[in-house]
Design a protein around this motif. Sequence first.
Motif, PDB file in Angstrom:
ATOM      1  N   PRO A   1      44.248  21.517  34.314  1.00 53.85           N
ATOM      2  CA  PRO A   1      42.815  21.357  34.123  1.00 53.85           C
ATOM      3  C   PRO A   1      42.059  22.070  35.244  1.00 53.85           C
ATOM      4  O   PRO A   1      42.417  21.926  36.412  1.00 53.85           O
ATOM      5  CB  PRO A   1      42.588  19.839  34.224  1.00 53.85           C
ATOM      6  N   GLY A   2      41.076  22.848  34.886  1.00 60.07           N
ATOM      7  CA  GLY A   2      40.305  23.562  35.917  1.00 60.07           C
ATOM      8  C   GLY A   2      40.999  24.827  36.395  1.00 60.07           C
ATOM      9  O   GLY A   2      40.549  25.445  37.357  1.00 60.07           O
ATOM     10  N   GLY A   3      42.095  25.222  35.723  1.00 59.88           N
ATOM     11  CA  GLY A   3      42.809  26.444  36.107  1.00 59.88           C
ATOM     12  C   GLY A   3      41.906  27.673  36.002  1.00 59.88           C
ATOM     13  O   GLY A   3      41.017  27.726  35.151  1.00 59.88           O
TER      14      GLY A   3
ATOM     15  N   PRO B   1      44.273  26.596  49.467  1.00 60.89           N
ATOM     16  CA  PRO B   1      44.491  25.173  49.782  1.00 60.89           C
ATOM     17  C   PRO B   1      44.316  24.206  48.607  1.00 60.89           C
ATOM     18  O   PRO B   1      44.585  23.029  48.773  1.00 60.89           O
ATOM     19  CB  PRO B   1      43.431  24.873  50.846  1.00 60.89           C
TER      20      PRO B   1
ATOM     21  N   VAL C   1      45.769  24.728  45.271  1.00 62.37           N
ATOM     22  CA  VAL C   1      46.439  25.791  44.514  1.00 62.37           C
ATOM     23  C   VAL C   1      46.555  25.530  43.012  1.00 62.37           C
ATOM     24  O   VAL C   1      46.520  26.465  42.221  1.00 62.37           O
ATOM     25  CB  VAL C   1      47.808  26.137  45.143  1.00 62.37           C
TER      26      VAL C   1
ATOM     27  N   ALA D   1      47.844  28.008  40.437  1.00 62.87           N
ATOM     28  CA  ALA D   1      47.993  29.222  41.252  1.00 62.87           C
ATOM     29  C   ALA D   1      47.631  30.503  40.507  1.00 62.87           C
ATOM     30  O   ALA D   1      48.224  31.559  40.736  1.00 62.87           O
ATOM     31  CB  ALA D   1      49.414  29.314  41.815  1.00 62.87           C
ATOM     32  N   ALA D   2      46.632  30.411  39.618  1.00 67.77           N
ATOM     33  CA  ALA D   2      46.272  31.576  38.798  1.00 67.77           C
ATOM     34  C   ALA D   2      45.906  32.783  39.667  1.00 67.77           C
ATOM     35  O   ALA D   2      46.355  33.903  39.396  1.00 67.77           O
ATOM     36  CB  ALA D   2      45.107  31.210  37.884  1.00 67.77           C
TER      37      ALA D   2
ATOM     38  N   ASN E   1      48.672  17.413  45.655  1.00 68.46           N
ATOM     39  CA  ASN E   1      49.510  16.868  44.586  1.00 68.46           C
ATOM     40  C   ASN E   1      50.995  17.170  44.878  1.00 68.46           C
ATOM     41  O   ASN E   1      51.447  18.302  44.749  1.00 68.46           O
ATOM     42  CB  ASN E   1      49.055  17.517  43.264  1.00 68.46           C
TER      43      ASN E   1
ATOM     44  N   ALA F   1      49.422  19.040  51.325  1.00 66.93           N
ATOM     45  CA  ALA F   1      48.530  18.597  52.393  1.00 66.93           C
ATOM     46  C   ALA F   1      47.089  18.564  51.915  1.00 66.93           C
ATOM     47  O   ALA F   1      46.718  19.202  50.925  1.00 66.93           O
ATOM     48  CB  ALA F   1      48.633  19.580  53.560  1.00 66.93           C
ATOM     49  N   ASP F   2      46.299  17.839  52.663  1.00 71.15           N
ATOM     50  CA  ASP F   2      44.857  17.895  52.489  1.00 71.15           C
ATOM     51  C   ASP F   2      44.397  19.307  52.913  1.00 71.15           C
ATOM     52  O   ASP F   2      45.040  19.948  53.758  1.00 71.15           O
ATOM     53  CB  ASP F   2      44.217  16.826  53.377  1.00 71.15           C
ATOM     54  N   PHE F   3      43.287  19.754  52.355  1.00 69.67           N
ATOM     55  CA  PHE F   3      42.832  21.129  52.631  1.00 69.67           C
ATOM     56  C   PHE F   3      42.474  21.382  54.093  1.00 69.67           C
ATOM     57  O   PHE F   3      42.615  22.491  54.593  1.00 69.67           O
ATOM     58  CB  PHE F   3      41.614  21.458  51.750  1.00 69.67           C
TER      59      PHE F   3
ATOM     60  N   PRO G   1      38.103  23.911  44.883  1.00 69.84           N
ATOM     61  CA  PRO G   1      38.168  22.451  44.967  1.00 69.84           C
ATOM     62  C   PRO G   1      37.816  21.814  43.634  1.00 69.84           C
ATOM     63  O   PRO G   1      37.210  22.465  42.787  1.00 69.84           O
ATOM     64  CB  PRO G   1      37.097  22.124  46.016  1.00 69.84           C
ATOM     65  N   PRO G   2      38.186  20.539  43.445  1.00 69.14           N
ATOM     66  CA  PRO G   2      37.770  19.860  42.213  1.00 69.14           C
ATOM     67  C   PRO G   2      36.254  19.905  42.131  1.00 69.14           C
ATOM     68  O   PRO G   2      35.571  19.777  43.146  1.00 69.14           O
ATOM     69  CB  PRO G   2      38.236  18.413  42.433  1.00 69.14           C
TER      70      PRO G   2
ATOM     71  N   TYR H   1      41.933  14.576  37.918  1.00 70.72           N
ATOM     72  CA  TYR H   1      42.620  14.684  39.207  1.00 70.72           C
ATOM     73  C   TYR H   1      42.716  13.294  39.794  1.00 70.72           C
ATOM     74  O   TYR H   1      41.736  12.719  40.211  1.00 70.72           O
ATOM     75  CB  TYR H   1      41.831  15.571  40.176  1.00 70.72           C
TER      76      TYR H   1
ATOM     77  N   ARG I   1      33.295  17.944  54.620  1.00 62.96           N
ATOM     78  CA  ARG I   1      34.455  18.350  55.441  1.00 62.96           C
ATOM     79  C   ARG I   1      34.842  19.787  55.109  1.00 62.96           C
ATOM     80  O   ARG I   1      35.133  20.591  55.979  1.00 62.96           O
ATOM     81  CB  ARG I   1      35.669  17.464  55.130  1.00 62.96           C
TER      82      ARG I   1
HETATM   83  C1  LIG Z   1      40.302  22.912  40.253  1.00 62.90           C
HETATM   84  S1  LIG Z   1      41.956  22.489  40.696  1.00 62.90           S
HETATM   85  C2  LIG Z   1      42.589  24.029  41.247  1.00 62.90           C
HETATM   86  C3  LIG Z   1      42.940  24.900  40.082  1.00 62.90           C
HETATM   87  C4  LIG Z   1      43.568  26.223  40.471  1.00 62.90           C
HETATM   88  N1  LIG Z   1      42.649  27.129  41.115  1.00 62.90           N
HETATM   89  C5  LIG Z   1      44.154  26.897  39.253  1.00 62.90           C
HETATM   90  O1  LIG Z   1      43.845  28.054  38.936  1.00 62.90           O
HETATM   91  O2  LIG Z   1      44.926  26.225  38.546  1.00 62.90           O
HETATM   92  C6  LIG Z   1      41.734  21.589  42.179  1.00 62.90           C
HETATM   93  C7  LIG Z   1      43.012  21.192  42.910  1.00 62.90           C
HETATM   94  O3  LIG Z   1      42.658  20.537  44.136  1.00 62.90           O
HETATM   95  C8  LIG Z   1      43.647  19.560  44.433  1.00 62.90           C
HETATM   96  N2  LIG Z   1      43.048  18.635  45.419  1.00 62.90           N
HETATM   97  C9  LIG Z   1      42.231  17.576  45.206  1.00 62.90           C
HETATM   98  N3  LIG Z   1      41.864  17.024  46.382  1.00 62.90           N
HETATM   99  C10 LIG Z   1      42.450  17.751  47.365  1.00 62.90           C
HETATM  100  C11 LIG Z   1      42.449  17.686  48.800  1.00 62.90           C
HETATM  101  N4  LIG Z   1      41.760  16.755  49.451  1.00 62.90           N
HETATM  102  N5  LIG Z   1      43.166  18.616  49.484  1.00 62.90           N
HETATM  103  C12 LIG Z   1      43.888  19.578  48.829  1.00 62.90           C
HETATM  104  N6  LIG Z   1      43.941  19.680  47.470  1.00 62.90           N
HETATM  105  C13 LIG Z   1      43.223  18.783  46.754  1.00 62.90           C
HETATM  106  C14 LIG Z   1      43.997  18.963  43.076  1.00 62.90           C
HETATM  107  O4  LIG Z   1      45.283  18.387  43.107  1.00 62.90           O
HETATM  108  C15 LIG Z   1      43.922  20.212  42.176  1.00 62.90           C
HETATM  109  O5  LIG Z   1      45.195  20.816  42.064  1.00 62.90           O
END
Ligand SMILES: C[S@@+](CC[C@H](N)C(=O)[O-])C[C@H]1O[C@@H](n2cnc3c(N)ncnc32)[C@H](O)[C@@H]1O
Length: 277
Positions: free
Chosen positions: A12-14, A39, A41, A44-45, A61, A164-166, A183-184, A197, A209
């Motif tokens: 979702p959101g890829g 950060p 990913v 990973a498109a 995740n 990890a967290d971003f 980011p989401p 998510y 942040r």
């Molecule tokens: C919009 S999606 C990324 C989609 C990606 N660009 C793609 O093409 O598939 C957002 C991602 O942020 C991750 N995420 C959510 N909170 C996060 C955080 N605090 N630190 C790192 N990643 C986080 C989610 O697990 C999700 O994989």
Amino acid sequence: MTVNQKLLIRYPGGKRRLLVFLQDFLPNLSDIEGRYIEPFVGSAAVFFYLQPKRAILSDVNPELIDLYRAIKYAPRKVWATYCSFGSTKSDYHHIRDEYEPKTLIQRAARTLYLNRTCFKGMWRHNRDGCFNVGYGGQERRWVITEEDLVFCATVLRGVSLKCADFQPIIDQTQKGDFIFLDPPYRPGHKECSNSHYVWHQFRYNDYERLADSVQYAKSRGVRWAMTISSHEDILRLLKGNHVLRIPRGTGKMPGILTSDSGEVLVTSYPVEGGMRL
Ligand SMILES: C[S@@+](CC[C@H](N)C(=O)[O-])C[C@H]1O[C@@H](n2cnc3c(N)ncnc32)[C@H](O)[C@@H]1O
């Protein structure tokens, strides 16, 4: 490097459908002196499109990062386990609710299987942390092949994978690095009641942040590009950067762009057609 590449997972959101737009605003690989860093990913498109040799891919995740780790080291073993899972709805429920993977390979194969056979590639867990998306069918299971996994392993060869967290990931970037951030999005009503998510609800203080981290990275000579919802309160945090509206990609025709999506691309560097925030 193609905008119509096949991705291993549905997400979702890829960003796959937006590559046709994004490609014009991302630096060429030869212009990235340091590392490529992603950060958030997801599927990973953008990484698989650019295929940088030196990269850090990270996400909060753990199932996702374990999947990439297993594919990087043993793509054929992941494939063999993936193929060993059954093809019926009850097989899906067994793998989802009862199967207990004991190794990294088994965990990765289960994640890949659930992702490719669940309803619409959703990634949702209940309060106990158990994956709870319903069955979606087998049609998308065999769209990927063993050779796709082997290809991904090749592209992931020099890549560091982190769960990890971003913030610590961005904070350790150095002059010459390039960061792509997705980011989401700020959730609307629908997402709030049925979260895609589940690992963390991304809250306003997370955007604060994030903004602090990327602004600081920019001051160290790090370039970055971020896709984000065009909410005033979020854009205000990214003052001094450049913004461009993103056209929406349609679901049926990947890469075909239609009207405004409410998403923007914010970059730390000037881009053609962009406005300064
Ligand atoms: C919009 S999606 C990324 C989609 C990606 N660009 C793609 O093409 O598939 C957002 C991602 O942020 C991750 N995420 C959510 N909170 C996060 C955080 N605090 N630190 C790192 N990643 C986080 C989610 O697990 C999700 O994989």
